[in-house]
Write a protein that holds these residues in place. Structure first.
Motif, PDB file in Angstrom:
ATOM      1  N   TYR A   3      11.177   5.682  -3.843  1.00 35.17           N
ATOM      2  CA  TYR A   3       9.844   5.524  -4.433  1.00 35.17           C
ATOM      3  C   TYR A   3       9.761   6.312  -5.724  1.00 35.17           C
ATOM      4  O   TYR A   3      10.329   7.399  -5.836  1.00 35.17           O
ATOM      5  N   GLY A  44      14.370  -3.405  -5.770  1.00 36.63           N
ATOM      6  CA  GLY A  44      13.585  -3.366  -4.542  1.00 36.63           C
ATOM      7  C   GLY A  44      12.826  -2.064  -4.328  1.00 36.63           C
ATOM      8  O   GLY A  44      11.915  -2.005  -3.513  1.00 36.63           O
ATOM      9  N   LEU A  46      10.105   0.794  -4.955  1.00 32.78           N
ATOM     10  CA  LEU A  46       8.708   0.637  -5.361  1.00 32.78           C
ATOM     11  C   LEU A  46       8.280   1.783  -6.264  1.00 32.78           C
ATOM     12  O   LEU A  46       8.750   2.911  -6.111  1.00 32.78           O
ATOM     13  N   ARG A  63       7.463  -3.207  -8.390  1.00 28.84           N
ATOM     14  CA  ARG A  63       8.789  -3.197  -7.791  1.00 28.84           C
ATOM     15  C   ARG A  63       9.824  -3.132  -8.901  1.00 28.84           C
ATOM     16  O   ARG A  63       9.651  -3.741  -9.958  1.00 28.84           O
ATOM     17  N   SER A  65      12.632  -4.649 -10.257  1.00 24.11           N
ATOM     18  CA  SER A  65      13.207  -5.980 -10.038  1.00 24.11           C
ATOM     19  C   SER A  65      14.591  -6.112 -10.652  1.00 24.11           C
ATOM     20  O   SER A  65      15.299  -7.081 -10.397  1.00 24.11           O
ATOM     21  N   VAL A  85       3.467  -5.645  -7.971  1.00 24.30           N
ATOM     22  CA  VAL A  85       3.363  -6.030  -6.557  1.00 24.30           C
ATOM     23  C   VAL A  85       1.898  -6.212  -6.211  1.00 24.30           C
ATOM     24  O   VAL A  85       1.455  -7.299  -5.876  1.00 24.30           O
TER      25      VAL A  85
END
Length: 134
Positions: A3, A44, A46, A63, A65, A85
């Motif tokens: 994260y 993936g 966040l 996200r 990407s 997101v």
DNA sequence: GCCAACGTTGGC
DNA sequence: GCCAACGTTGGC
């Protein structure tokens, strides 16, 4: 899964700009610590999107990407691609984060100038929870 | 608009 | 390698 928190000056590039663009190459980061964190980002992961300046609040979740690759404008530095997101139901202001004991160790408070920073999962979840309970 | 905190640069 | 000077970030 990791994260992160990405800061942006909303007059320069806001959450709404990101939503409009559907995805964005996060470039222009010229800080070695930030660069190293960008290199650690995986597709993936966040990221909380935080507005600096007069806003000073977490506004949405994006996200990663596309993992880091060299900035075509200056290959010494990294860029990543981010995709929105969802917008937080309610933005979470810095003042709330500061006054909540759960965030005393958060990088946002300890190193306020770092524009790309890691976020603990517990911190991430707490921010999302606060944004939903207002 | 100010300035504290932090990062970078360059002289020594 | 140290550190003074300078530049930048971002909250207040």
């Amino acid at each position: 899964m990791n994260y992160w928190l990405l800061k942006t000056e909303p007059f320069t590039y806001s959450w709404n700009d990101l939503v409009r663009d559907k995805k964005s190459v996060w470039d222009g980061i010229r800080n070695y610590q930030a660069r190293n964190y960008m290199a650690e980002m995986k597709k993936g992961d966040l990221a909380l999107i935080y507005h600096t300046g007069s806003a000073k609040e977490v506004v949405g979740i994006a996200r990663i990407s596309k993992a880091a690759w060299p900035d075509p404008a200056d290959k010494e530095w990294n860029v990543v691609e981010v995709t929105p997101v969802n917008k937080l139901k309610n933005p979470v202001p810095l003042s709330v984060i500061k006054s909540n004991m759960a965030f005393t160790d958060m990088v946002l408070l300890k190193n306020s100038r770092l524009s790309v920073q890691p976020v603990m999962r517990a911190e991430f979840d707490r921010i999302v929870a606060i944004s939903e309970n207002k």
